[in-house]
Motif scaffolding. Structure first.
Motif, PDB file in Angstrom:
ATOM      1  N   TRP A  16      21.292   3.996   2.407  1.00 47.02           N
ATOM      2  CA  TRP A  16      20.296   3.290   1.600  1.00 47.02           C
ATOM      3  C   TRP A  16      18.894   3.885   1.761  1.00 47.02           C
ATOM      4  CZ3 TRP A  16      21.294  -1.413  -1.173  1.00 47.02           C
ATOM      5  CH2 TRP A  16      22.644  -1.801  -1.139  1.00 47.02           C
ATOM      6  N   ARG A  17      18.769   4.990   2.481  1.00 45.94           N
ATOM      7  CA  ARG A  17      17.457   5.589   2.694  1.00 45.94           C
ATOM      8  C   ARG A  17      16.890   6.123   1.384  1.00 45.94           C
ATOM      9  NH1 ARG A  17      19.642   8.288   7.757  1.00 45.94           N
ATOM     10  NH2 ARG A  17      19.036   6.837   9.388  1.00 45.94           N
ATOM     11  N   GLY A  18      15.566   6.220   1.345  1.00 45.27           N
ATOM     12  CA  GLY A  18      14.908   6.800   0.190  1.00 45.27           C
ATOM     13  C   GLY A  18      15.386   8.224  -0.046  1.00 45.27           C
ATOM     14  N   VAL A  19      15.427   8.602  -1.307  1.00 40.04           N
ATOM     15  CA  VAL A  19      15.903   9.929  -1.708  1.00 40.04           C
ATOM     16  C   VAL A  19      14.759  10.651  -2.413  1.00 40.04           C
ATOM     17  CG1 VAL A  19      17.541  11.160  -3.180  1.00 40.04           C
ATOM     18  CG2 VAL A  19      18.283   9.129  -1.926  1.00 40.04           C
ATOM     19  N   PRO A  20      14.429  11.877  -1.998  1.00 37.12           N
ATOM     20  CA  PRO A  20      13.314  12.592  -2.638  1.00 37.12           C
ATOM     21  C   PRO A  20      13.500  12.720  -4.145  1.00 37.12           C
ATOM     22  CG  PRO A  20      14.018  13.735  -0.649  1.00 37.12           C
ATOM     23  CD  PRO A  20      15.018  12.648  -0.893  1.00 37.12           C
ATOM     24  N   VAL A  21      12.402  12.482  -4.864  1.00 34.04           N
ATOM     25  CA  VAL A  21      12.446  12.603  -6.323  1.00 34.04           C
ATOM     26  C   VAL A  21      11.810  13.912  -6.785  1.00 34.04           C
ATOM     27  CG1 VAL A  21      12.487  10.115  -6.698  1.00 34.04           C
ATOM     28  CG2 VAL A  21      10.283  11.305  -6.626  1.00 34.04           C
ATOM     29  N   HIS A  22      11.195  14.639  -5.855  1.00 33.59           N
ATOM     30  CA  HIS A  22      10.563  15.929  -6.152  1.00 33.59           C
ATOM     31  C   HIS A  22       9.658  15.794  -7.379  1.00 33.59           C
ATOM     32  CE1 HIS A  22      12.936  17.584  -2.954  1.00 33.59           C
ATOM     33  NE2 HIS A  22      14.053  17.175  -3.539  1.00 33.59           N
ATOM     34  N   ALA A  47      11.739  10.569 -13.113  1.00 33.99           N
ATOM     35  CA  ALA A  47      12.535   9.945 -14.173  1.00 33.99           C
ATOM     36  C   ALA A  47      13.970  10.435 -14.137  1.00 33.99           C
ATOM     37  CB  ALA A  47      11.911  10.223 -15.544  1.00 33.99           C
ATOM     38  N   GLY A  48      14.160  11.727 -13.941  1.00 35.12           N
ATOM     39  CA  GLY A  48      15.513  12.275 -13.860  1.00 35.12           C
ATOM     40  C   GLY A  48      16.271  11.734 -12.662  1.00 35.12           C
ATOM     41  N   ALA A  49      15.600  11.674 -11.504  1.00 37.01           N
ATOM     42  CA  ALA A  49      16.242  11.139 -10.302  1.00 37.01           C
ATOM     43  C   ALA A  49      16.612   9.671 -10.495  1.00 37.01           C
ATOM     44  CB  ALA A  49      15.317  11.306  -9.100  1.00 37.01           C
ATOM     45  N   PHE A  50      15.709   8.911 -11.105  1.00 37.64           N
ATOM     46  CA  PHE A  50      15.981   7.493 -11.336  1.00 37.64           C
ATOM     47  C   PHE A  50      17.168   7.321 -12.270  1.00 37.64           C
ATOM     48  CE2 PHE A  50      15.669   3.431 -13.396  1.00 37.64           C
ATOM     49  CZ  PHE A  50      15.275   2.580 -12.389  1.00 37.64           C
ATOM     50  N   ARG A  51      17.160   8.020 -13.384  1.00 39.44           N
ATOM     51  CA  ARG A  51      18.234   7.859 -14.365  1.00 39.44           C
ATOM     52  C   ARG A  51      19.580   8.313 -13.800  1.00 39.44           C
ATOM     53  NH1 ARG A  51      17.098   6.304 -19.398  1.00 39.44           N
ATOM     54  NH2 ARG A  51      14.906   6.165 -20.016  1.00 39.44           N
ATOM     55  N   HIS A  52      19.590   9.392 -13.023  1.00 41.72           N
ATOM     56  CA  HIS A  52      20.841   9.867 -12.418  1.00 41.72           C
ATOM     57  C   HIS A  52      21.405   8.823 -11.456  1.00 41.72           C
ATOM     58  CE1 HIS A  52      23.782  12.528 -10.588  1.00 41.72           C
ATOM     59  NE2 HIS A  52      23.288  12.196  -9.415  1.00 41.72           N
ATOM     60  N   GLY A  70       0.770  -1.227   0.000  1.00 42.49           N
ATOM     61  CA  GLY A  70       0.000   0.000   0.000  1.00 42.49           C
ATOM     62  C   GLY A  70       0.804   1.281   0.000  1.00 42.49           C
ATOM     63  N   ARG A  71       2.096   1.170  -0.163  1.00 43.20           N
ATOM     64  CA  ARG A  71       2.928   2.379  -0.205  1.00 43.20           C
ATOM     65  C   ARG A  71       2.628   3.161  -1.485  1.00 43.20           C
ATOM     66  NH1 ARG A  71       6.718   3.083   4.241  1.00 43.20           N
ATOM     67  NH2 ARG A  71       7.149   1.016   5.043  1.00 43.20           N
ATOM     68  N   PRO A  72       2.675   4.492  -1.414  1.00 41.55           N
ATOM     69  CA  PRO A  72       2.418   5.275  -2.625  1.00 41.55           C
ATOM     70  C   PRO A  72       3.587   5.229  -3.603  1.00 41.55           C
ATOM     71  CG  PRO A  72       2.939   6.734  -0.798  1.00 41.55           C
ATOM     72  CD  PRO A  72       2.859   5.334  -0.230  1.00 41.55           C
ATOM     73  N   LEU A  73       3.298   5.591  -4.822  1.00 37.27           N
ATOM     74  CA  LEU A  73       4.295   5.538  -5.880  1.00 37.27           C
ATOM     75  C   LEU A  73       5.499   6.425  -5.567  1.00 37.27           C
ATOM     76  CD1 LEU A  73       5.044   4.392  -8.618  1.00 37.27           C
ATOM     77  CD2 LEU A  73       3.614   6.144  -9.693  1.00 37.27           C
ATOM     78  N   ARG A  74       5.281   7.582  -4.983  1.00 39.44           N
ATOM     79  CA  ARG A  74       6.410   8.451  -4.622  1.00 39.44           C
ATOM     80  C   ARG A  74       7.376   7.705  -3.701  1.00 39.44           C
ATOM     81  NH1 ARG A  74       7.397  13.828  -4.537  1.00 39.44           N
ATOM     82  NH2 ARG A  74       5.207  14.367  -4.922  1.00 39.44           N
ATOM     83  N   TRP A  75       6.845   7.028  -2.669  1.00 33.07           N
ATOM     84  CA  TRP A  75       7.701   6.283  -1.733  1.00 33.07           C
ATOM     85  C   TRP A  75       8.511   5.225  -2.481  1.00 33.07           C
ATOM     86  CZ3 TRP A  75       8.422   1.213  -0.682  1.00 33.07           C
ATOM     87  CH2 TRP A  75       9.198   0.908   0.429  1.00 33.07           C
ATOM     88  N   LEU A  76       7.835   4.498  -3.372  1.00 33.04           N
ATOM     89  CA  LEU A  76       8.508   3.424  -4.101  1.00 33.04           C
ATOM     90  C   LEU A  76       9.657   3.970  -4.947  1.00 33.04           C
ATOM     91  CD1 LEU A  76       8.812   0.531  -5.109  1.00 33.04           C
ATOM     92  CD2 LEU A  76       6.967   0.990  -6.742  1.00 33.04           C
ATOM     93  N   LEU A  77       9.421   5.046  -5.659  1.00 34.77           N
ATOM     94  CA  LEU A  77      10.472   5.625  -6.494  1.00 34.77           C
ATOM     95  C   LEU A  77      11.625   6.146  -5.644  1.00 34.77           C
ATOM     96  CD1 LEU A  77       8.131   7.407  -9.032  1.00 34.77           C
ATOM     97  CD2 LEU A  77       9.598   5.432  -9.509  1.00 34.77           C
ATOM     98  N   GLU A  78      11.310   6.769  -4.517  1.00 34.05           N
ATOM     99  CA  GLU A  78      12.373   7.249  -3.621  1.00 34.05           C
ATOM    100  C   GLU A  78      13.169   6.083  -3.051  1.00 34.05           C
ATOM    101  OE1 GLU A  78      10.203   9.792  -0.946  1.00 34.05           O
ATOM    102  OE2 GLU A  78      10.181  11.452  -2.394  1.00 34.05           O
ATOM    103  N   HIS A  79      12.486   4.985  -2.778  1.00 37.57           N
ATOM    104  CA  HIS A  79      13.154   3.762  -2.302  1.00 37.57           C
ATOM    105  C   HIS A  79      14.099   3.215  -3.374  1.00 37.57           C
ATOM    106  CE1 HIS A  79      13.621  -0.268  -0.594  1.00 37.57           C
ATOM    107  NE2 HIS A  79      13.182  -0.773  -1.735  1.00 37.57           N
ATOM    108  N   MET A  80      13.640   3.170  -4.616  1.00 41.56           N
ATOM    109  CA  MET A  80      14.469   2.661  -5.709  1.00 41.56           C
ATOM    110  C   MET A  80      15.719   3.520  -5.901  1.00 41.56           C
ATOM    111  SD  MET A  80      11.368   1.741  -8.361  1.00 41.56           S
ATOM    112  CE  MET A  80      12.340   0.964  -9.658  1.00 41.56           C
ATOM    113  N   VAL A  81      15.544   4.831  -5.896  1.00 41.59           N
ATOM    114  CA  VAL A  81      16.681   5.736  -6.049  1.00 41.59           C
ATOM    115  C   VAL A  81      17.646   5.564  -4.867  1.00 41.59           C
ATOM    116  CG1 VAL A  81      17.354   8.178  -6.087  1.00 41.59           C
ATOM    117  CG2 VAL A  81      15.448   7.388  -7.502  1.00 41.59           C
ATOM    118  N   GLY A  82      17.107   5.448  -3.669  1.00 43.95           N
ATOM    119  CA  GLY A  82      17.959   5.246  -2.495  1.00 43.95           C
ATOM    120  C   GLY A  82      18.759   3.959  -2.555  1.00 43.95           C
ATOM    121  N   ARG A  83      18.137   2.897  -3.077  1.00 44.09           N
ATOM    122  CA  ARG A  83      18.868   1.624  -3.225  1.00 44.09           C
ATOM    123  C   ARG A  83      19.992   1.755  -4.245  1.00 44.09           C
ATOM    124  NH1 ARG A  83      17.514  -2.626  -0.517  1.00 44.09           N
ATOM    125  NH2 ARG A  83      18.738  -3.971  -1.865  1.00 44.09           N
TER     126      ARG A  83
END
Length: 197
Positions: free
Chosen positions: A65-71, A75-80, A34-47
């Motif tokens: 390894w903490r989640g990182v804000p994607v603001h 897509a830019g945060a993920f690719r970086h 039930g986590r929101p999409l923002r949390w999931l993306l921040e988790h992926m970037v943090g990993r």
């Protein structure tokens, strides 16, 4: 293809999914408890950044390894972060020193290839989580299963020893294609969908 090449391919496929996320969709629920999409993306970037730091010798510090804000630019945060991870793993590969992941085996050293395989698995499974939240997981599954070495690497990383999977194995783990079997082994519901609104 080498494992690092397969890992890079997993990042490319995941990035293609993340590229489709619109800012207003960051509140959508995901299959991740039930986590929101923002949390999931921040988790992926943090990993990504956590494993990049670990590969560069930082050790298994959970703070890395903490989640990182994607603001407003997931897509830019993920690719970086994916680019940083790719560079770090390529630099570490010639030494193939064990890596310590804080959430695997209590941070005990893992063989380099095992750690990369687990990251490949997490990348593709979380990409499925994103795609499922957006209502379009079939394209990702077809892309992965259309590349048998990638699908085999994904399934190999999911086929963990009993008691080690992060969630209860779901029925059907032995019947479907490699991506669906992976999801079942990791406790994902392959029929998950957002409730109708």
């Amino acid at each position: 293809m080498s494992l690092l090449e397969l890992h890079s391919r997993s990042l490319e496929l995941a990035a293609a999914v993340v590229d489709t996320v619109q800012p207003e969709q960051l509140v959508l629920e995901t299959p991740c408890a039930g986590r929101p999409l923002r949390w999931l993306l921040e988790h992926m970037v943090g990993r990504h950044l956590g494993l990049a730091a670990t590969a560069a010798g930082a050790g298994p510090d959970p703070a890395l390894w903490r989640g990182v804000p994607v603001h407003g630019d997931p897509a830019g945060a993920f690719r970086h972060s994916a680019a940083r991870l790719t560079v770090a793993l390529a630099a570490a590969a010639p030494h193939a020193a064990p890596l310590r992941l804080p959430d695997v085996d209590g941070g005990a050293p893992l063989p380099f290839d095992r750690a990369v395989g687990l990251q490949l698995r997490d990348t593709l499974v979380h990409a499925w989580d994103v795609a499922a939240a957006l209502g379009s997981p079939a394209r990702l599954i077809a892309a992965v299963e259309g590349e048998p070495p990638l699908a085999a690497a994904l399934l190999a990383a999911a086929d963990r020893r009993p008691g080690r999977a992060p969630a209860a194995v779901r029925p059907g783990a032995g019947a479907a294609g490699p991506f669906a079997r992976t999801l079942a082994l990791l406790g994902r519901d392959t029929a998950w969908a957002l409730p109708a609104r």
